[in-house]
Motif scaffolding. Structure first.
Motif, mmCIF file in Angstrom:
data_model
loop_
_atom_site.group_PDB
_atom_site.id
_atom_site.type_symbol
_atom_site.label_atom_id
_atom_site.label_comp_id
_atom_site.label_asym_id
_atom_site.label_seq_id
_atom_site.Cartn_x
_atom_site.Cartn_y
_atom_site.Cartn_z
ATOM 1 N N GLY A 49 47.524 41.941 35.736
ATOM 2 C CA GLY A 49 48.607 42.088 34.768
ATOM 3 C C GLY A 49 48.460 41.148 33.587
ATOM 4 O O GLY A 49 48.752 41.518 32.440
ATOM 5 N N SER A 50 47.986 39.929 33.846
ATOM 6 C CA SER A 50 47.765 38.977 32.747
ATOM 7 C C SER A 50 46.694 39.481 31.790
ATOM 8 O O SER A 50 46.824 39.353 30.565
ATOM 9 C CB SER A 50 47.364 37.610 33.304
ATOM 10 O OG SER A 50 48.424 37.020 34.006
ATOM 11 N N ALA A 51 45.613 40.043 32.341
ATOM 12 C CA ALA A 51 44.542 40.564 31.484
ATOM 13 C C ALA A 51 45.040 41.728 30.633
ATOM 14 O O ALA A 51 44.692 41.841 29.447
ATOM 15 C CB ALA A 51 43.358 40.998 32.347
ATOM 16 N N GLU A 52 45.862 42.596 31.220
ATOM 17 C CA GLU A 52 46.441 43.693 30.435
ATOM 18 C C GLU A 52 47.324 43.160 29.311
ATOM 19 O O GLU A 52 47.283 43.661 28.178
ATOM 20 C CB GLU A 52 47.269 44.587 31.357
ATOM 21 C CG GLU A 52 46.460 45.347 32.395
ATOM 22 C CD GLU A 52 47.332 46.043 33.406
ATOM 23 O OE1 GLU A 52 46.865 47.037 33.995
ATOM 24 O OE2 GLU A 52 48.489 45.605 33.633
ATOM 25 N N ALA A 82 39.379 43.048 45.739
ATOM 26 C CA ALA A 82 40.414 42.211 45.126
ATOM 27 C C ALA A 82 39.799 41.031 44.387
ATOM 28 O O ALA A 82 40.234 40.675 43.284
ATOM 29 C CB ALA A 82 41.384 41.727 46.204
ATOM 30 N N ALA A 83 38.773 40.419 44.981
ATOM 31 C CA ALA A 83 38.103 39.300 44.320
ATOM 32 C C ALA A 83 37.453 39.747 43.018
ATOM 33 O O ALA A 83 37.502 39.029 42.007
ATOM 34 C CB ALA A 83 37.066 38.679 45.254
ATOM 35 N N TYR A 84 36.869 40.936 43.034
ATOM 36 C CA TYR A 84 36.257 41.451 41.814
ATOM 37 C C TYR A 84 37.312 41.694 40.739
ATOM 38 O O TYR A 84 37.101 41.381 39.554
ATOM 39 C CB TYR A 84 35.505 42.749 42.110
ATOM 40 C CG TYR A 84 34.869 43.358 40.879
ATOM 41 C CD1 TYR A 84 33.685 42.833 40.363
ATOM 42 C CD2 TYR A 84 35.468 44.423 40.212
ATOM 43 C CE1 TYR A 84 33.113 43.366 39.223
ATOM 44 C CE2 TYR A 84 34.904 44.963 39.067
ATOM 45 C CZ TYR A 84 33.723 44.430 38.575
ATOM 46 O OH TYR A 84 33.169 44.953 37.434
ATOM 47 N N ILE A 85 38.453 42.256 41.121
ATOM 48 C CA ILE A 85 39.526 42.496 40.153
ATOM 49 C C ILE A 85 39.939 41.200 39.484
ATOM 50 O O ILE A 85 40.113 41.140 38.254
ATOM 51 C CB ILE A 85 40.732 43.162 40.861
ATOM 52 C CG1 ILE A 85 40.403 44.613 41.224
ATOM 53 C CG2 ILE A 85 41.978 43.115 39.978
ATOM 54 C CD1 ILE A 85 41.430 45.277 42.128
ATOM 55 N N VAL A 86 40.075 40.135 40.264
ATOM 56 C CA VAL A 86 40.504 38.852 39.704
ATOM 57 C C VAL A 86 39.436 38.258 38.787
ATOM 58 O O VAL A 86 39.727 37.812 37.672
ATOM 59 C CB VAL A 86 40.860 37.875 40.839
ATOM 60 C CG1 VAL A 86 41.052 36.460 40.299
ATOM 61 C CG2 VAL A 86 42.127 38.334 41.548
ATOM 62 N N HIS A 87 38.197 38.261 39.231
ATOM 63 C CA HIS A 87 37.135 37.647 38.427
ATOM 64 C C HIS A 87 36.856 38.448 37.156
ATOM 65 O O HIS A 87 36.592 37.871 36.096
ATOM 66 C CB HIS A 87 35.883 37.463 39.279
ATOM 67 C CG HIS A 87 35.976 36.297 40.198
ATOM 68 N ND1 HIS A 87 35.402 35.078 39.929
ATOM 69 C CD2 HIS A 87 36.613 36.142 41.391
ATOM 70 C CE1 HIS A 87 35.683 34.231 40.898
ATOM 71 N NE2 HIS A 87 36.406 34.856 41.806
ATOM 72 N N GLU A 88 36.938 39.761 37.232
ATOM 73 C CA GLU A 88 36.742 40.572 36.030
ATOM 74 C C GLU A 88 37.936 40.438 35.083
ATOM 75 O O GLU A 88 37.764 40.415 33.866
ATOM 76 C CB GLU A 88 36.515 42.034 36.430
ATOM 77 C CG GLU A 88 36.323 42.997 35.266
ATOM 78 C CD GLU A 88 35.017 42.820 34.503
ATOM 79 O OE1 GLU A 88 34.739 43.658 33.627
ATOM 80 O OE2 GLU A 88 34.274 41.845 34.774
ATOM 81 N N SER A 89 39.129 40.316 35.616
ATOM 82 C CA SER A 89 40.303 40.072 34.763
ATOM 83 C C SER A 89 40.143 38.755 34.020
ATOM 84 O O SER A 89 40.452 38.653 32.822
ATOM 85 C CB SER A 89 41.579 40.039 35.612
ATOM 86 O OG SER A 89 41.854 41.295 36.194
ATOM 87 N N ARG A 90 39.659 37.752 34.715
ATOM 88 C CA ARG A 90 39.414 36.456 34.072
ATOM 89 C C ARG A 90 38.385 36.589 32.952
ATOM 90 O O ARG A 90 38.552 35.987 31.873
ATOM 91 C CB ARG A 90 38.915 35.472 35.128
ATOM 92 C CG ARG A 90 38.648 34.073 34.612
ATOM 93 C CD ARG A 90 37.896 33.282 35.673
ATOM 94 N NE ARG A 90 37.933 31.849 35.438
ATOM 95 C CZ ARG A 90 37.271 30.953 36.151
ATOM 96 N NH1 ARG A 90 36.506 31.371 37.173
ATOM 97 N NH2 ARG A 90 37.343 29.660 35.886
ATOM 98 N N ALA A 91 37.343 37.376 33.180
ATOM 99 C CA ALA A 91 36.301 37.553 32.162
ATOM 100 C C ALA A 91 36.841 38.292 30.944
ATOM 101 O O ALA A 91 36.484 37.972 29.798
ATOM 102 C CB ALA A 91 35.117 38.309 32.766
#
Length: 389
Positions: free
Chosen positions: A242-245, A320-329
């Motif tokens: 949500g933060s990345a969006e 889930a880990a991928y979603i978080v790390h890609e959102s961070r990127a």
């Protein structure tokens, strides 16, 4: 694949989270108004069992509200999301414990799960002592769940990890939460000293992990057959996504008005900025697709009363880990193109980056471990029976 519907969340609720985000960060806990709004919102009822007045919804229905709350404040989304998740976890305990904890409806119940406490047999239960870190939202707790290693201290029986439920009056909070991000979660330490806990307020971790906890039979609804680690991982990933969006939305707004220093050119006319925005949108769509696929596969399996094996659970943790790390990127890429002014503390872009940087440090998002577990299980390599999957 199962069709998942999400409850309607008023935009006003999200807007109030955004308005209070800076103050919440300064307080290092949620403002009282946010806690009041949450209690009145009905969001905690989503996974509350019907027998206690809840909606008893399908588990994936909590994901979209948490993701959207992060469009206002990641720390608030994280804290409120875990309050929602923990009402679901409480519904996995036995009937007597649930009758106690849900006597007045849903509760605010932090859950530092690492088994850093020790429970030794004491009459009809255990005597519990220990210290736990990362107790998100503990300042407003009604009850608390903690992880502990239970069993005789003399080694006469094999110890077992369990979740232990206590009223908040039995704990002491130590203020240690001074962090670079996620400050409003108030994830302070908890100390418990020699407290008796009756046996009905314990549930074994292995039953929680596998979706075979007492509540799965008590309520006979698919939500309570979900395995814990995929549930926890997907919920915890939502504030990052949500933060990345939200950062992508803010970046798009900035393009309409930002004029580059020295050149005087409108940034919206710069191909590099257009590429960054277009790239972010595609990557975020891909992450939402991965989320829907991951949650849908587990939902279909629990609907069919299939056993959720360790490979499926490990795959969900890796997703889930991928979603978080890609959102961070995605956030890092957009912030890099937002200029130095984005680093002022009054600018929400920098707070989003700091918050998601801290989210990435959560144990369930250890990307190396998550991928290792998933790959090992697919390859048929033996892993520890208490691995977090």
């Amino acid at each position: 694949m199962a069709t998942m519907t999400a409850p309607v969340m008023p935009e006003e609720f999200i807007s109030r989270l955004a308005q209070r985000a800076a103050a919440a960060e300064e307080l290092r806990r949620l403002p009282a108004e946010t806690v009041d709004d949450f209690r009145e919102s009905g969001l905690a009822d989503l996974l509350l069992p019907a027998r206690y007045g809840g909606r008893q919804a399908e588990f994936p229905e909590i994901l979209d509200p948490i993701r959207r709350m992060a469009h206002g404040c990641a720390s608030s989304a994280w804290t409120l999301g875990f309050y929602m998740l923990h009402n679901w976890m409480l519904a996995l305990f036995g009937e007597q414990a649930q009758d106690e904890v849900f006597a007045d409806g849903p509760v605010l119940c932090p859950a530092p799960l690492a088994p850093t406490g020790r429970g030794v047999p004491d009459g009809d239960g255990i005597r519990l002592s220990g210290r736990w870190s990362w107790a998100t939202g503990v300042a407003d707790a009604d009850w608390i769940m903690v992880g502990a290693i239970c069993g005789p201290s003399d080694g006469s029986e094999a110890p077992y990890p369990a979740l232990v439920l206590l009223p908040a009056a039995d704990i002491r909070i130590e203020d240690v939460w001074h962090t670079a991000g996620m400050r409003a979660t108030g994830s302070n330490d908890v100390v418990i000293e020699d407290v008796h806990v009756p046996s009905h307020r314990l549930v074994k971790v292995l039953d929680i992990y596998s979706g075979t906890a007492p509540g799965a039979e008590l309520h006979d609804a698919s939500a309570y057959r979900w395995p814990m680690v995929p549930a926890l991982a997907l919920v915890a990933a939502m504030p990052a996504l949500g933060s990345a969006e939200w950062v992508a939305d803010l970046f798009a707004e900035r393009l309409t008005e930002r004029v580059l220093a020295y050149s005087g050119a409108a940034q919206k006319n710069q191909p590099a900025a257009q590429i960054r925005l277009g790239d972010a949108r595609v990557r975020l769509r891909a992450l939402r697709g991965l989320l829907d696929d991951t949650a849908g596969r587990i939902q279909d399996a629990v609907d069919a009363r299939e056993r959720i094996g360790r490979p499926v659970r490990a795959d969900a943790r890796a997703a889930a880990a991928y979603i978080v790390h890609e959102s961070r990127a995605v956030i890092a890429d957009l912030l890099e193109a937002s200029g130095a002014s984005a680093q002022f503390v009054t600018n929400p872009l920098q707070r989003a980056k700091r918050d998601v940087d801290v989210i990435c440090g959560h144990v369930v998002f250890d990307y190396d471990v998550a991928r290792e577990l998933s790959g090992a299980l697919e390859a048929g390599v033996k892993i520890s029976p208490i691995s977090m999957i």
